[in-house]
Design a protein around this motif. Sequence first.
Motif, mmCIF file in Angstrom:
data_model
loop_
_atom_site.group_PDB
_atom_site.id
_atom_site.type_symbol
_atom_site.label_atom_id
_atom_site.label_comp_id
_atom_site.label_asym_id
_atom_site.label_seq_id
_atom_site.Cartn_x
_atom_site.Cartn_y
_atom_site.Cartn_z
ATOM 1 N N SER A 130 48.142 69.918 6.138
ATOM 2 C CA SER A 130 48.463 69.819 4.710
ATOM 3 C C SER A 130 49.972 69.767 4.497
ATOM 4 C CB SER A 130 47.837 70.966 3.929
ATOM 5 O OG SER A 130 48.414 72.190 4.302
ATOM 6 N N THR A 133 51.230 66.260 5.623
ATOM 7 C CA THR A 133 50.859 65.181 4.706
ATOM 8 C C THR A 133 51.547 65.342 3.352
ATOM 9 O OG1 THR A 133 48.834 66.418 4.373
ATOM 10 C CG2 THR A 133 48.660 64.409 5.633
ATOM 11 N N LEU A 134 51.732 66.592 2.937
ATOM 12 C CA LEU A 134 52.435 66.784 1.656
ATOM 13 C C LEU A 134 53.866 66.282 1.761
ATOM 14 C CD1 LEU A 134 51.299 70.232 0.241
ATOM 15 C CD2 LEU A 134 50.950 67.988 -0.740
ATOM 16 N N ALA A 136 54.955 64.130 3.856
ATOM 17 C CA ALA A 136 54.905 62.676 4.020
ATOM 18 C C ALA A 136 54.685 61.997 2.670
ATOM 19 C CB ALA A 136 53.796 62.304 4.999
ATOM 20 N N GLY A 137 53.756 62.546 1.881
ATOM 21 C CA GLY A 137 53.462 61.941 0.589
ATOM 22 C C GLY A 137 54.647 61.998 -0.355
ATOM 23 N N LEU A 138 55.235 63.175 -0.455
ATOM 24 C CA LEU A 138 56.400 63.326 -1.334
ATOM 25 C C LEU A 138 57.555 62.482 -0.827
ATOM 26 C CD1 LEU A 138 56.275 67.151 -2.056
ATOM 27 C CD2 LEU A 138 55.910 65.318 -3.678
ATOM 28 N N LEU A 140 57.346 59.741 0.935
ATOM 29 C CA LEU A 140 57.063 58.333 0.675
ATOM 30 C C LEU A 140 57.405 57.995 -0.766
ATOM 31 C CD1 LEU A 140 55.919 55.743 1.799
ATOM 32 C CD2 LEU A 140 53.650 56.491 1.137
ATOM 33 N N ARG A 141 57.027 58.902 -1.642
ATOM 34 C CA ARG A 141 57.348 58.715 -3.056
ATOM 35 C C ARG A 141 58.858 58.640 -3.244
ATOM 36 N NH1 ARG A 141 58.003 57.305 -7.060
ATOM 37 N NH2 ARG A 141 57.636 57.997 -9.204
ATOM 38 N N GLY A 144 60.407 55.622 -0.444
ATOM 39 C CA GLY A 144 59.819 54.318 -0.657
ATOM 40 C C GLY A 144 59.739 53.440 0.562
ATOM 41 N N TRP B 285 54.038 52.090 -2.896
ATOM 42 C CA TRP B 285 54.285 53.245 -2.032
ATOM 43 C C TRP B 285 54.479 54.505 -2.847
ATOM 44 C CZ3 TRP B 285 52.170 52.272 2.074
ATOM 45 C CH2 TRP B 285 52.301 51.047 2.724
ATOM 46 N N GLY B 286 55.042 54.312 -4.048
ATOM 47 C CA GLY B 286 55.154 55.459 -4.937
ATOM 48 C C GLY B 286 53.779 56.032 -5.229
ATOM 49 N N VAL B 288 51.040 55.461 -3.501
ATOM 50 C CA VAL B 288 50.421 55.964 -2.279
ATOM 51 C C VAL B 288 50.915 57.387 -2.010
ATOM 52 C CG1 VAL B 288 50.328 55.720 0.218
ATOM 53 C CG2 VAL B 288 49.964 53.730 -1.227
ATOM 54 N N GLY B 289 52.221 57.589 -2.174
ATOM 55 C CA GLY B 289 52.801 58.916 -1.948
ATOM 56 C C GLY B 289 52.169 59.949 -2.866
ATOM 57 N N VAL B 290 52.121 59.597 -4.152
ATOM 58 C CA VAL B 290 51.515 60.527 -5.117
ATOM 59 C C VAL B 290 50.056 60.745 -4.765
ATOM 60 C CG1 VAL B 290 50.862 60.801 -7.527
ATOM 61 C CG2 VAL B 290 53.127 59.953 -6.947
ATOM 62 N N ILE B 292 48.647 60.583 -1.861
ATOM 63 C CA ILE B 292 48.510 61.475 -0.705
ATOM 64 C C ILE B 292 48.650 62.923 -1.145
ATOM 65 C CG2 ILE B 292 49.650 62.228 1.425
ATOM 66 C CD1 ILE B 292 50.292 59.275 1.959
ATOM 67 N N VAL B 293 49.655 63.177 -1.968
ATOM 68 C CA VAL B 293 49.881 64.552 -2.418
ATOM 69 C C VAL B 293 48.666 65.067 -3.191
ATOM 70 C CG1 VAL B 293 51.277 65.998 -3.924
ATOM 71 C CG2 VAL B 293 52.379 64.328 -2.434
ATOM 72 N N VAL B 296 45.781 65.742 -0.869
ATOM 73 C CA VAL B 296 45.925 66.982 -0.092
ATOM 74 C C VAL B 296 45.579 68.179 -0.975
ATOM 75 C CG1 VAL B 296 47.558 68.514 1.040
ATOM 76 C CG2 VAL B 296 47.615 66.073 1.516
#
Lengths: 315, 310, 311
Positions: A130, A133-134, A136-138, A140-141, A144, B285-286, B288-290, B292-293, B296
């Motif tokens: 978690s 991935t958190l 990674a997700g943040l 990526l946001r 970019g 990607w924005g 996708v990032g959100v 993913i968060v 999770v």
Amino acid sequence: MAGLIEIFRKELADNFNSKRFLILFLLVYLAGAATIYIAAQNIRATVDDSTRYIFLNLFIVSGSNIPFSFPLFMSIFIPIIGIALGFDAVNSERTSGNLSRLLSQPIYRDNVINGKFLAGLVMIAILIVSIVTLVAGLGLRMIGVPPEAEEILRLCMFVIVSILYGAFWMSLAVLFSVVFNKAATSALASIAIWLFLFLFMGLIANLIAVTVVPINADSTVEQIASFDTLYRMINRISPGTLYVESIQAVLLPILGTSSPTMMMIGIYSGLKPTPLPLSQSLLIVWPQLVGLLALTAICFAIAYIKFMREEIRAT
Amino acid sequence: MIRKTVLIGILCAVALALISASFISASPVKATAPASKCDMASAVLQDDAQPTEKLELTCQYPALSSYAGLNYSYSISVTYSGGKESKIFNLKAVVPEGFVSAIAPGYGEGQEIAEIRLDANKGYPETVKLTVRPYAWKVPVPGEYPITFEVSSGNLKSLILLKAIVTANYDMKMTTPDGRLNTEATAGQDNNFTVVVGNSGSADLEKVEVSCKAQDRPNGWTVTCQPDKIDSLKAGATKEVQVTVKPSEKTISGDYMLTIQAEPESKNAFTNLQIRTTVLTPTIWGWVGVGIVVLVIVALAIIFIRFGRR
Amino acid sequence: MNNKFVIETQNLTKKYSKFVAVDDLNLQILEGEVFGFLGPNGAGKTTTILMLMGFCEPTSGLVRVNGNDPAREPIKVKKVVGYMPEKIGFYDDLTARENLEYTGRLNGLDSKTLGDRIDKLLEEVGLKDKSGQVVGKFSHGMKQRLGIADVMIKQPGVAIFDEPTSGIDPEGTDQVLNLIQDMAKQKVTVLISSHQLHQVQRICTRVGIFSKGKMVAAGSVDKLGRDAFRKGKFNIILPVAQLTDNVRDDVMKIPGVVALETIANNTVVTADDDISKQLEDVVLRSTGLRVQMKVEEFQLEEVYMKYFKES
């Protein structure tokens, strides 16, 4: 099998409901937030045109004036998680009088220790997956830049190695929970070993290496190299070293497992570091991974055998 | 760096004003003075009736050269002799069309004067300052402009021929149509914006190259200008240039500086414009990032509810 | 199923290094019996129970529970045997119901059956209104009662209780014993270990007396008494030195009379029942004397004490 699943579920529920893990979760997510914050501050400076794996940089940037980086945090924090998950696994059951009641149910005895170990493993996995991935997700946001397939694989490797490292500490703590009747004793023993390896292993390794291969300012590159090899060889007794070397190779493809010293020599001799492909990185850390796995297996096996052989004595 | 920018900005502003002025004005007065040699001596006219009465005008620097738009200040010495008493003289300057003039005492405050009283028996000359300057909105075409300065009283009259040499002013400016110096861009995609290249000088510019040099853009970016070469840019004219920016695929979101520059082949003028380019996270990607968060968090919640008690 | 030994040991021995905890134990318990293990602490009761549960392996000898060896086939044994350890513990942060649910699920019960059983059992042990409370707040007696519910949740064929009443107040003891007795009525073979003799005496059909690892005596409380003193449960002491032979014969004809002997200046009649009334009649008829009689009822304690004196 049913017994294993029931015990696993119960242990998992215990973990989720205990304040201990609420605190651990919060701490881990705090670290994730710090990672993102530091990445936001510094990633532009760390990344240049030659950086191949930008996304991975999210996880390895360290603050310029804050001594924090995600791998450093993990290497310190994972042992704590592992110990917290394992140190009272068996002895708390015993002292609370639940063990004999539990064992009088129609389940195999190893279901108890396996179920507890599995639940702990899943806990570690949930925590690490978690948080990664958190971030990674943040990340990526934020940046970019999507990760390449290889970067995703490398992150998966990082997760797996981290879980393995957590599993080692947990199995050590479980072993102590079988050996010591008091939860406090086993917790202290686990922490003592961790502190010893963390604080003194480098010192001892250095001492031995210096004795065997004395080096000074006039030493040749060969001497320094052999000193370094020996030093790191001794250091590898510590699972922490194995972990750090593994994640270094996985997250920093340029470095492989080279130590900073060897990197310096490499730079002086004009070797330009190029990123290694994942397969090469894995090949390099294969011994470390096997070592970590073996240590985990040994600890767990001893705990398992001791627990299985143990006679429930009249108190 | 900042100072330079400010300077350029000011210059641009001035140039813009001048250019707009030149749109309004008719074609400037053409230089008529044929004399190419420097006529140091002044023309002296003498009154025959009173041979003793004499008026003499001299100027040490009768020809001044400057960029268009600037002042030309001449110091003229007026010597009156042979008269019995002091006399009032008229002062007059004849300037080409498009110029204004002002006459002031040689020393002292900037009070404009039209007449001057001269004492015949004074041993030294009076100095008068003639300032000639083009209209603010009118930039004179480069060339030589004759200026006549005349001092008269009754029949006694003297004039001096002066020259204002206007050299060509090469200047450029660059801006964006709406004045915004920032733009947004998406990594890995073509992003367009427009800049306006203007000739704020007084001469035409030939083969102006508009470009974004490698050192002026982040690595791995491509910046193309359309057109990248303007064949001719008349004085005061502007030209819109379409700039296409393609940040490299792996550009981390954030602000980047791009410098677009324009320079004619003759390299006698130069301008550049810094554009702050904000690279946005590609929408996908924005999300996708959100995603993913969110995933999770949802997964954790499900696990907690499913496996935790209550 | 009659005469089938639910629990059987043959020459069961358990040694801890030098110390012999259980010494050559032969034990047979029939289905439906309530068998009591009696003996002081350290006599080997708990060790025997642990071997019955398969928690520790015998040094030598044989253990069979329902015909299975607990050390080899623990699952088969544990499916039918419910066990309540001496120091029973529950998960303190779980409620009573949750604790029982856990045990039930470990026994592979589905939620429906489990829910019904828990409701019923909590009602039986009188913890229905406490089912939602965490066990950490339970008193010792409540925990013991919950322990009985915990044993019963799997509907065992055999229930083993190790010191179920130690450390609880008399009222609690009574409740616990009643519950165990109720179990016995449901055709559950009960094995109960205790050093509190009264309780065992009250509910056990048979007892085994343990001393230093050996079971020195086994049988019903009556039989034990007889064995111990070769007498019945009641002694009626007549302050008469000598009785004539026909009086003796008359006395011996009274049903229940086991023995008659002369001790010092008294005649002691031993019987299985309290026959003092009949005896009084017989003596009055034969001798014309109205004698004062002293009736003694044997308590297990005396039997118990006798064995310990012997061993």
